[in-house]
Design a protein around this motif. Structure first.
Motif, PDB file in Angstrom:
ATOM      1  N   PHE A 291       4.994   4.904 -11.277  1.00 35.66           N
ATOM      2  CA  PHE A 291       5.255   5.235  -9.856  1.00 35.66           C
ATOM      3  C   PHE A 291       6.776   4.448  -9.417  1.00 35.66           C
ATOM      4  CE2 PHE A 291       0.642   4.441  -9.613  1.00 35.66           C
ATOM      5  CZ  PHE A 291       0.216   5.587  -8.928  1.00 35.66           C
ATOM      6  N   ALA A 292       7.158   4.906  -8.164  1.00 34.82           N
ATOM      7  CA  ALA A 292       8.503   4.504  -7.885  1.00 34.82           C
ATOM      8  C   ALA A 292       8.444   4.445  -6.221  1.00 34.82           C
ATOM      9  CB  ALA A 292       9.556   5.635  -8.266  1.00 34.82           C
ATOM     10  N   ASN A 293       9.389   3.549  -5.871  1.00 37.66           N
ATOM     11  CA  ASN A 293       9.949   3.204  -4.555  1.00 37.66           C
ATOM     12  C   ASN A 293       9.929   4.579  -3.821  1.00 37.66           C
ATOM     13  OD1 ASN A 293      10.126   0.643  -5.623  1.00 37.66           O
ATOM     14  ND2 ASN A 293      12.113   0.597  -5.060  1.00 37.66           N
ATOM     15  N   GLY A 294       8.909   4.915  -2.763  1.00 37.74           N
ATOM     16  CA  GLY A 294       9.035   6.116  -1.862  1.00 37.74           C
ATOM     17  C   GLY A 294       8.096   7.172  -2.273  1.00 37.74           C
ATOM     18  N   ASP A 295       7.148   6.896  -3.260  1.00 34.46           N
ATOM     19  CA  ASP A 295       6.371   7.741  -3.912  1.00 34.46           C
ATOM     20  C   ASP A 295       5.269   7.723  -2.650  1.00 34.46           C
ATOM     21  OD1 ASP A 295       7.298   8.422  -6.050  1.00 34.46           O
ATOM     22  OD2 ASP A 295       6.241   7.385  -7.578  1.00 34.46           O
ATOM     23  N   GLY A 296       4.269   8.758  -2.735  1.00 33.75           N
ATOM     24  CA  GLY A 296       2.992   8.798  -2.007  1.00 33.75           C
ATOM     25  C   GLY A 296       1.915   8.976  -2.797  1.00 33.75           C
ATOM     26  N   ALA A 297       0.715   8.228  -2.442  1.00 33.93           N
ATOM     27  CA  ALA A 297      -0.412   7.844  -3.189  1.00 33.93           C
ATOM     28  C   ALA A 297      -1.534   7.980  -2.459  1.00 33.93           C
ATOM     29  CB  ALA A 297      -0.258   6.454  -3.841  1.00 33.93           C
ATOM     30  N   CYS A 298      -2.630   8.468  -3.057  1.00 33.60           N
ATOM     31  CA  CYS A 298      -3.814   8.572  -2.298  1.00 33.60           C
ATOM     32  C   CYS A 298      -4.978   8.218  -3.313  1.00 33.60           C
ATOM     33  CB  CYS A 298      -4.013  10.048  -1.691  1.00 33.60           C
ATOM     34  SG  CYS A 298      -3.858  11.546  -3.129  1.00 33.60           S
TER      35      CYS A 298
ATOM     36  N   PRO B 188       2.539  -1.263  -0.406  1.00 35.03           N
ATOM     37  CA  PRO B 188       2.550  -0.002   0.431  1.00 35.03           C
ATOM     38  C   PRO B 188       3.321  -0.456   1.583  1.00 35.03           C
ATOM     39  CG  PRO B 188       0.432  -0.888  -0.427  1.00 35.03           C
ATOM     40  CD  PRO B 188       1.256  -1.999  -0.681  1.00 35.03           C
ATOM     41  N   GLN B 189       3.599   0.845   2.419  1.00 29.39           N
ATOM     42  CA  GLN B 189       4.151   0.369   3.619  1.00 29.39           C
ATOM     43  C   GLN B 189       3.041  -0.169   4.491  1.00 29.39           C
ATOM     44  OE1 GLN B 189       5.372   4.392   5.832  1.00 29.39           O
ATOM     45  NE2 GLN B 189       7.137   3.527   5.590  1.00 29.39           N
ATOM     46  N   THR B 190       1.892   0.392   4.446  1.00 27.63           N
ATOM     47  CA  THR B 190       0.672  -0.175   5.320  1.00 27.63           C
ATOM     48  C   THR B 190      -0.442  -0.307   4.019  1.00 27.63           C
ATOM     49  OG1 THR B 190       1.569   0.797   7.295  1.00 27.63           O
ATOM     50  CG2 THR B 190      -0.839  -0.199   7.187  1.00 27.63           C
ATOM     51  N   MET B 191      -1.069  -1.532   4.246  1.00 25.32           N
ATOM     52  CA  MET B 191      -1.876  -1.800   3.112  1.00 25.32           C
ATOM     53  C   MET B 191      -3.229  -1.005   3.698  1.00 25.32           C
ATOM     54  SD  MET B 191      -1.687  -3.688   0.530  1.00 25.32           S
ATOM     55  CE  MET B 191      -3.182  -4.392   0.135  1.00 25.32           C
ATOM     56  N   PRO B 192      -3.561  -0.134   2.633  1.00 23.26           N
ATOM     57  CA  PRO B 192      -4.926   0.677   2.807  1.00 23.26           C
ATOM     58  C   PRO B 192      -6.096  -0.065   2.373  1.00 23.26           C
ATOM     59  CG  PRO B 192      -3.808   1.056   0.512  1.00 23.26           C
ATOM     60  CD  PRO B 192      -3.056   0.007   1.293  1.00 23.26           C
TER      61      PRO B 192
ATOM     62  N   TYR C  49      -0.131  -6.313  -1.502  1.00 25.67           N
ATOM     63  CA  TYR C  49       0.065  -5.518  -2.575  1.00 25.67           C
ATOM     64  C   TYR C  49      -1.122  -5.232  -3.430  1.00 25.67           C
ATOM     65  CZ  TYR C  49       0.138  -9.601  -5.744  1.00 25.67           C
ATOM     66  OH  TYR C  49      -0.135 -10.637  -6.247  1.00 25.67           O
ATOM     67  N   ILE C  50      -0.891  -3.989  -4.378  1.00 26.18           N
ATOM     68  CA  ILE C  50      -2.195  -3.687  -5.072  1.00 26.18           C
ATOM     69  C   ILE C  50      -1.777  -3.647  -6.777  1.00 26.18           C
ATOM     70  CG2 ILE C  50      -3.550  -1.576  -5.646  1.00 26.18           C
ATOM     71  CD1 ILE C  50      -3.140  -0.611  -2.627  1.00 26.18           C
ATOM     72  N   VAL C  51      -2.602  -4.280  -7.311  1.00 28.85           N
ATOM     73  CA  VAL C  51      -2.423  -4.324  -8.722  1.00 28.85           C
ATOM     74  C   VAL C  51      -2.821  -2.923  -9.518  1.00 28.85           C
ATOM     75  CG1 VAL C  51      -2.522  -5.554 -10.983  1.00 28.85           C
ATOM     76  CG2 VAL C  51      -2.020  -6.936  -8.770  1.00 28.85           C
ATOM     77  N   VAL C  52      -2.136  -2.102 -10.054  1.00 26.01           N
ATOM     78  CA  VAL C  52      -2.742  -0.945 -10.847  1.00 26.01           C
ATOM     79  C   VAL C  52      -2.743  -1.306 -12.241  1.00 26.01           C
ATOM     80  CG1 VAL C  52      -2.143   0.293  -8.786  1.00 26.01           C
ATOM     81  CG2 VAL C  52      -0.383  -0.059 -10.572  1.00 26.01           C
ATOM     82  N   SER C  53      -3.587  -0.487 -12.818  1.00 31.87           N
ATOM     83  CA  SER C  53      -3.702  -0.523 -14.402  1.00 31.87           C
ATOM     84  C   SER C  53      -2.247   0.093 -15.149  1.00 31.87           C
ATOM     85  CB  SER C  53      -4.817   0.431 -14.814  1.00 31.87           C
ATOM     86  OG  SER C  53      -4.597   1.940 -14.682  1.00 31.87           O
ATOM     87  N   ASP C  54      -1.586   0.750 -14.417  1.00 31.71           N
ATOM     88  CA  ASP C  54      -0.073   1.407 -14.824  1.00 31.71           C
ATOM     89  C   ASP C  54       0.769   1.652 -13.839  1.00 31.71           C
ATOM     90  OD1 ASP C  54       1.774   2.407 -16.167  1.00 31.71           O
ATOM     91  OD2 ASP C  54       0.899   4.348 -16.669  1.00 31.71           O
TER      92      ASP C  54
ATOM     93  N   ASP D  97     -16.734   6.462   1.312  1.00 32.94           N
ATOM     94  CA  ASP D  97     -17.261   7.675   2.242  1.00 32.94           C
ATOM     95  C   ASP D  97     -17.041   9.115   1.606  1.00 32.94           C
ATOM     96  OD1 ASP D  97     -18.614   5.822   3.775  1.00 32.94           O
ATOM     97  OD2 ASP D  97     -16.975   5.469   5.036  1.00 32.94           O
ATOM     98  N   GLY D  98     -16.137   9.105   0.613  1.00 33.31           N
ATOM     99  CA  GLY D  98     -15.964  10.301   0.044  1.00 33.31           C
ATOM    100  C   GLY D  98     -14.680  11.124   0.985  1.00 33.31           C
ATOM    101  N   ARG D  99     -13.609  10.404   1.466  1.00 30.01           N
ATOM    102  CA  ARG D  99     -12.713  10.812   2.400  1.00 30.01           C
ATOM    103  C   ARG D  99     -11.236  10.525   1.691  1.00 30.01           C
ATOM    104  NH1 ARG D  99     -16.177   9.205   6.589  1.00 30.01           N
ATOM    105  NH2 ARG D  99     -16.870  11.121   7.925  1.00 30.01           N
ATOM    106  N   LEU D 100     -10.439  11.485   1.869  1.00 29.13           N
ATOM    107  CA  LEU D 100      -9.141  11.293   1.128  1.00 29.13           C
ATOM    108  C   LEU D 100      -8.442  10.195   2.126  1.00 29.13           C
ATOM    109  CD1 LEU D 100      -6.896  12.161  -1.195  1.00 29.13           C
ATOM    110  CD2 LEU D 100      -5.951  13.368   0.482  1.00 29.13           C
ATOM    111  N   GLN D 101      -7.752   9.157   1.474  1.00 25.35           N
ATOM    112  CA  GLN D 101      -7.017   8.282   2.142  1.00 25.35           C
ATOM    113  C   GLN D 101      -5.461   8.182   1.324  1.00 25.35           C
ATOM    114  OE1 GLN D 101      -7.919   6.845   4.982  1.00 25.35           O
ATOM    115  NE2 GLN D 101     -10.246   7.615   4.894  1.00 25.35           N
ATOM    116  N   GLY D 102      -4.435   8.022   2.117  1.00 22.69           N
ATOM    117  CA  GLY D 102      -3.278   8.177   1.487  1.00 22.69           C
ATOM    118  C   GLY D 102      -2.436   6.751   2.146  1.00 22.69           C
ATOM    119  N   PHE D 103      -1.333   6.587   1.318  1.00 23.56           N
ATOM    120  CA  PHE D 103      -0.480   5.599   1.630  1.00 23.56           C
ATOM    121  C   PHE D 103       0.976   5.756   0.921  1.00 23.56           C
ATOM    122  CE2 PHE D 103      -2.720   3.906  -2.020  1.00 23.56           C
ATOM    123  CZ  PHE D 103      -1.736   3.283  -2.684  1.00 23.56           C
TER     124      PHE D 103
END
Length: 618
Positions: free
Chosen positions: A350-357, A380-384, A341-346, A362-368
């Motif tokens: 967020f809600a179950n099922g949201d998409g985050a990025c 996350p569904q898969t840990m980024p 899991y990831i600990v975030v500042s807020d 390297d300056g590339r967009l990554q999502g989960f």
């Protein structure tokens, strides 16, 4: 500073303003109408600048019938360049569109003005590269009632065009994706992939990753989306655009999903209505009340980040070098990364099922995708592969999407009713907000009721159910407490509804195309490939108005070593190296863009015209 150019008309008829929404199909178009659009633009079966957004004439006819009830206009896009073997088909298609009631065509090819077509109104597509007083004046005299301005124009430039050509209605984009090139002057897709943007088949060359190298081969930037721009959002500038002369506010997005169109249309409807409440010299051009069942928010729909895009000149960062994909809403930062899991500042937003990025190192967009939220912990569904301190964005808000999808927001015309007694019965008079009024008489014996009837009568008169009408005010014009059967009231309502609908069909009127004077002279005597002349009728049009030399369109004959893109976006300016006032750089010009397949494009910086040209290398 530009002036309020409408001030002299304040005591006269208010200026009608339209919010123009996109639609990829009939369903989306109906949703756009229901969520507050004053006009909708939609693709024809063929020949629209979004090849994947074509619609049958039958579907367009259904849209026309629904939209016109509210005074909403339907514009059909026929804004590709045309080949000679297509002219007859286009001519026949235009006749069909006119016959089903379409209000106007948005076109690019001047050959259409030489066709044998009904007097349907024509609008000049932004694909015509409309950015000067001379061009807009010429188009107005050539029969175009409305001109879609180039997105790159500043507020002062728009005001100047309106001041000098007040008789032409000006349409301007306010929201959505941006073409990095002046529209109609991009040939990169045709050059690289044989897919013409001017034929509705853009391959989105501008969203690709490139290396930026100098004349000696030194790499300045590697694998960056150097031609990709943020999305436009001018919602904070609508009043200033009104004062500059814009009368049609256009949302981009004929390939966008329903939720996007609902959300953005409803948002701009609210912003414009807030202005109209204060500024009585402006009124909306259609009728009816929309009631979206969500709180509109553009940040919650697809976006690459927002820009006002040159509205006050060059200044803000308009580019999206890291990614051409949607970033969405800016959320909290990553505080710690644990095993699963990831600990975030807020985490509360967020809600179950949201998409985050996020943008990686390297300056590339990554999502989960977020499976589960517990306080400030995201599972996350898969840990980024993400590190502490990284900024997170939400590019899919599952709760909001569900809310928008559920919203039907039926549009209703407000009704004022009067119910009166006559010599032999009763009369129901209805007047809706568009000014249409009808009356229905019914014979009935008038007898006094045993119990009070007024409350019941008001309730029965208000029952307009699943019709396009909603009662705003009702007056009962008799003092006696007559007994009025509910069945009689229902029958009178039904007949009044039918009469109102028929009156709307009969009284709706369309603008017609203005005749073109034979004395009209084109402001240019010579046209190169950027004029996009691809058929005999277009050549005849220009030749008949004083043009002596007419080059064929790039799609017909590709000249070597010419610009395949003309852009106000400037890579040197973005990097802080503007030749006018930027810092000096250590690299040797000219610069080149190098695509992933090795193809090279020279960058030419036309500083006098504040323009960057992308030139193909043979």
């Amino acid at each position: 500073m530009y002036l309020n150019l409408y001030s002299r008309y304040m005591k006269e008829t208010p200026v009608k303003i339209e919010l123009l929404a996109p639609a990829k199909n009939l369903e989306t178009a109906i949703d756009a109408v229901n969520h507050g659009a004053d006009a909708v633009y939609i693709g024809a079966p063929r020949f629209g600048a979004r090849q994947a957004a074509g619609n049958s004439v039958e579907d367009i006819a259904q849209l026309v019938e629904y939209a016109h009830l509210f005074g909403v206009k339907v514009y059909v896009t026929l804004n590709t360049i045309l080949y000679d073997d297509e002219l007859k088909e286009v001519e026949q298609l235009i006749a069909e569109l006119y016959n089903v009631g379409v209000d106007a065509l948005i076109v690019q090819d001047m050959g259409i003005t030489k066709m044998n077509i009904p007097p349907i109104a024509l609008h000049a597509s932004t694909q015509m590269d409309n950015r000067t007083v001379e061009k807009v004046d010429f188009l107005g005299k050539a029969g175009f009632a409305q001109v879609v301005l180039a997105r790159e124009l500043s507020l002062n430039e728009i005001a100047d065009i309106h001041k000098n050509v007040p008789q032409v209605r000006l349409e301007a984009f306010v929201h959505g994706a941006l073409c990095v090139s002046y529209s109609g002057r991009c040939y990169a897709s045709q050059h690289c992939f044989g897919r013409s943007a001017n034929r509705g088949a853009c391959a989105q060359f501008c969203r690709l990753a490139f290396d930026l190298v100098d004349a000696e081969g030194a790499t300045i930037l590697k694998e960056k989306h150097l031609l990709s721009l943020k999305d436009m959002n001018r919602s904070a500038d609508l009043e200033r655009m009104l004062d500059a002369g814009v009368v049609s506010f256009k949302i981009e997005g004929r390939l966008k999903e329903n939720s996007y169109v609902k959300n953005v249309t409803a948002y701009y409807r609210q912003r414009l209505d807030e202005i109209f409440a204060r500024r009585q010299e402006f009124v909306r051009s259609s009728y009816g009340v929309s009631a979206p069942q969500f709180v509109p928010s553009p940040e919650k729909s697809f976006s690459r980040g927002f820009t006002r895009y040159f509205l006050d000149g060059r200044g803000e960062d308009i580019s999206s070098f890291d990614t051409p994909k949607s970033l969405g809403e800016k959320m909290g930062k990553v505080m710690r990364v644990m095993k699963n899991y990831i600990v975030v500042s807020d985490g509360s937003s967020f809600a179950n099922g949201d998409g985050a990025c996020f943008i990686d190192g390297d300056g590339r967009l990554q999502g989960f995708r977020i499976n589960r939220v517990e306080a400030d912990r995201l599972f996350p569904q898969t840990m980024p592969e993400v590190r502490a301190g990284v900024q997170l964005y939400r590019n899919y808000n599952i709760a909001f999407e569900r809310e928008v999808q559920r919203s039907t927001a039926p549009r209703r015309l407000r009704l004022n009713l009067t119910f009166a007694a006559t010599a032999d019965g009763f009369r129901l008079t209805t007047a809706d907000e568009s000014g249409i009024a009808v009356s229905v008489d019914a014979q009935s014996e008038k007898s006094l009721a045993r119990t009070p009837q007024r409350a019941n009568l008001l309730a029965q008169l208000a029952k307009w159910g699943n019709t396009p009408f909603a009662v705003e005010d009702t007056q009962i014009l008799f003092e006696e407490d007559y007994f009025v059967p509910s069945s009689l009231v229902a029958d009178m309502r039904r007949k009044a509804c039918e009469l109102l609908l028929e009156q709307h069909r009969q009284t709706y009127s369309r603008e017609e195309q203005s005749p073109v004077p034979s004395t009209l002279v084109c402001p240019e005597t010579s046209l190169d490939y950027t004029a996009n002349v691809a058929n005999a009728l277009a050549r005849d049009f220009y030749a008949s108005h004083g043009v002596e030399n007419i080059a064929p369109a790039y799609e017909l004959q590709q000249p070597d070593d010419v610009p395949v893109m003309y852009s106000k976006h400037c890579i040197k300016h973005t990097l802080g190296w503007c030749s006018r006032d930027g810092e000096k750089h250590p690299f040797k010009e000219p610069f080149y863009l190098v695509a992933g397949d090795g193809r090279r494009f020279k960058l030419q910086f036309d500083c006098r015209n504040c323009m960057m040209k992308v030139i193909s290398q043979s």
